[in-house]
Motif scaffolding. Structure first.
Motif, mmCIF file in Angstrom:
data_model
loop_
_atom_site.group_PDB
_atom_site.id
_atom_site.type_symbol
_atom_site.label_atom_id
_atom_site.label_comp_id
_atom_site.label_asym_id
_atom_site.label_seq_id
_atom_site.Cartn_x
_atom_site.Cartn_y
_atom_site.Cartn_z
ATOM 1 N N UNK A 105 0.135 -8.433 5.880
ATOM 2 C CA UNK A 105 -0.295 -9.827 6.054
ATOM 3 C C UNK A 105 -1.578 -9.896 6.878
ATOM 4 N N UNK A 106 -1.975 -8.754 7.414
ATOM 5 C CA UNK A 106 -3.169 -8.726 8.270
ATOM 6 C C UNK A 106 -4.433 -8.668 7.411
ATOM 7 N N UNK A 107 -5.374 -9.569 7.689
ATOM 8 C CA UNK A 107 -6.575 -9.658 6.845
ATOM 9 C C UNK A 107 -7.455 -8.409 6.952
ATOM 10 N N UNK A 108 -7.570 -7.835 8.156
ATOM 11 C CA UNK A 108 -8.413 -6.626 8.313
ATOM 12 C C UNK A 108 -7.780 -5.452 7.575
ATOM 13 N N UNK A 109 -6.447 -5.377 7.644
ATOM 14 C CA UNK A 109 -5.770 -4.288 6.940
ATOM 15 C C UNK A 109 -5.921 -4.437 5.411
ATOM 16 N N UNK A 110 -6.001 -5.675 4.947
ATOM 17 C CA UNK A 110 -6.248 -5.908 3.521
ATOM 18 C C UNK A 110 -7.604 -5.328 3.127
ATOM 19 N N UNK A 111 -8.598 -5.536 4.009
ATOM 20 C CA UNK A 111 -9.935 -4.976 3.744
ATOM 21 C C UNK A 111 -9.892 -3.447 3.743
ATOM 22 N N UNK A 112 -9.072 -2.867 4.631
ATOM 23 C CA UNK A 112 -8.941 -1.405 4.672
ATOM 24 C C UNK A 112 -8.349 -0.915 3.345
ATOM 25 N N UNK A 113 -7.357 -1.650 2.833
ATOM 26 C CA UNK A 113 -6.764 -1.301 1.528
ATOM 27 C C UNK A 113 -7.799 -1.352 0.416
ATOM 28 N N UNK A 114 -8.621 -2.396 0.456
ATOM 29 C CA UNK A 114 -9.695 -2.546 -0.543
ATOM 30 C C UNK A 114 -10.670 -1.370 -0.473
ATOM 31 N N UNK A 115 -10.986 -0.970 0.759
ATOM 32 C CA UNK A 115 -11.882 0.188 0.973
ATOM 33 C C UNK A 115 -11.273 1.457 0.366
ATOM 34 N N UNK A 116 -9.966 1.629 0.574
ATOM 35 C CA UNK A 116 -9.309 2.844 0.067
ATOM 36 C C UNK A 116 -9.346 2.889 -1.463
ATOM 37 N N UNK A 117 -9.154 1.719 -2.088
ATOM 38 C CA UNK A 117 -9.232 1.673 -3.555
ATOM 39 C C UNK A 117 -10.647 2.056 -4.009
ATOM 40 N N UNK B 87 -3.310 -13.434 10.491
ATOM 41 C CA UNK B 87 -2.253 -13.455 9.490
ATOM 42 C C UNK B 87 -2.716 -14.205 8.231
ATOM 43 N N UNK B 88 -2.601 -13.552 7.083
ATOM 44 C CA UNK B 88 -3.058 -14.178 5.833
ATOM 45 C C UNK B 88 -2.201 -15.383 5.443
ATOM 46 N N UNK B 89 -0.963 -15.440 5.959
ATOM 47 C CA UNK B 89 -0.079 -16.570 5.605
ATOM 48 C C UNK B 89 -0.582 -17.890 6.178
ATOM 49 N N UNK B 90 -1.411 -17.785 7.238
ATOM 50 C CA UNK B 90 -1.968 -19.007 7.823
ATOM 51 C C UNK B 90 -2.949 -19.704 6.883
ATOM 52 N N UNK B 91 -3.491 -18.942 5.941
ATOM 53 C CA UNK B 91 -4.474 -19.519 5.016
ATOM 54 C C UNK B 91 -3.837 -20.543 4.079
ATOM 55 N N UNK B 92 -2.496 -20.424 3.902
ATOM 56 C CA UNK B 92 -1.815 -21.352 2.990
ATOM 57 C C UNK B 92 -1.862 -22.786 3.503
ATOM 58 N N UNK B 93 -1.964 -22.935 4.823
ATOM 59 C CA UNK B 93 -1.942 -24.285 5.391
ATOM 60 C C UNK B 93 -3.328 -24.944 5.376
ATOM 61 N N UNK B 94 -4.332 -24.200 4.933
ATOM 62 C CA UNK B 94 -5.695 -24.760 4.952
ATOM 63 C C UNK B 94 -5.901 -25.777 3.823
ATOM 64 N N UNK B 95 -6.812 -26.697 4.089
ATOM 65 C CA UNK B 95 -7.121 -27.708 3.067
ATOM 66 C C UNK B 95 -8.080 -27.146 2.034
ATOM 67 N N UNK B 96 -8.160 -27.766 0.888
ATOM 68 C CA UNK B 96 -9.190 -27.429 -0.081
ATOM 69 C C UNK B 96 -8.812 -26.343 -1.054
#
Lengths: 102, 166
Positions: free
Chosen positions: A27-39, A93-102
């Protein structure tokens, strides 16, 4: 050449799966970027191996340079988004993005 | 071949370390090490220019970007990290299992894989490929770089309202 290609055939998917699993499970945004880097690393390795095996080393090097530049731009822009999200929500936490508007 | 196997194994281990590691800074360092090993593999496979790019940009610049992001986004303290570590490790338990399963599938399949055909005529100079044959790629790279710069500038630009609030 054959053993070399077989080794790459085993390790490239492993690297890809590690990155993909990281993106799916965290759920961590930086760790998501690390995953993207690994791919991206797996794809880069694939390009190097294919270039070496087919004797297209020069062409593949130019592709890899293009890939690296795209990778840097994507990571910089994504890092900008992550910093702004962290400032707005107070967490990574990426789950916080769900509460954003737009 | 033995060296190549060791390098591939090291790269996968560093990748695993960067994913499983609790501390974000250590994860970023492990990612830089993964890039460094990939650069070594590139040197061994006669791609020195790509290796230099990988080492300086991916192992260097991207790690700096990660470190700046981590420090600017106020990461968790050590005690908070320890509280979150246990459930986090639980989620990553499946990863080694998946990797072993994948190995069991891929190793028998790899015995049937043969190396691809070598091209009859190829361009040997990377400079000629980059600056003459694939010239459009270079323009694309410049465009992407400027788009990235513009994107980052927009993200960190303060609006009038924010300036007045300060």
């Amino acid at each position: 050449m054959s053993t070399f290609f077989k080794l790459s055939f085993v390790f490239i998917p492993l690297l890809f799966v590690v990155g993909f699993y990281c993106i799916i499970i965290t759920h961590n945004l930086i760790r998501t970027l690390i995953g993207l880097e690994l791919i991206t690393k797996a794809v880069t390795l694939l390009l190097v191996v294919v270039g070496f095996a087919t004797d297209h080393i020069a062409l593949m090097q130019s592709y890899i340079i293009t890939l690296i530049i795209i990778e840097v731009v994507v990571i910089s822009v994504a890092a900008g988004i992550v910093i702004n999200v962290a400032k707005k929500t107070g967490s990574l936490d990426a789950r916080n993005l769900r509460t954003m508007k737009g | 071949m033995k060296t190549y196997f060791i390098l591939l194994l090291l790269m996968t281990l560093f990748a695993l370390w960067s994913v499983i590691r609790g501390s974000l800074i250590r994860a970023a360092i492990a990612l830089a090490l993964t890039s460094a090993v990939l650069a070594l593999i590139m040197f061994r496979l006669f791609s020195p220019l790509a290796a230099v790019f990988e080492l300086s940009v991916c192992a260097g610049l991207i790690t700096v970007i990660f470190m700046s992001t981590i420090s600017l986004s106020e990461p968790l303290t050590y005690s908070e990290l320890m509280i979150k570590a246990k459930p986090r490790i639980k989620r990553f338990w499946f990863l080694p299992v998946i990797l072993v399963l994948l190995l069991l599938i891929l190793v028998p399949l790899a015995s049937n894989v043969s190396a691809p055909m070598i091209a009859s005529e190829t361009e040997k100079s990377v400079y000629r490929v980059l600056w003459q044959i694939r010239q459009l790629d270079v323009f694309g790279q410049i465009l992407i770089l400027f788009t990235g710069i513009f994107g980052v500038v927009v993200f960190f630009k303060n609006t009038k309202k924010q300036d007045e609030e300060k």
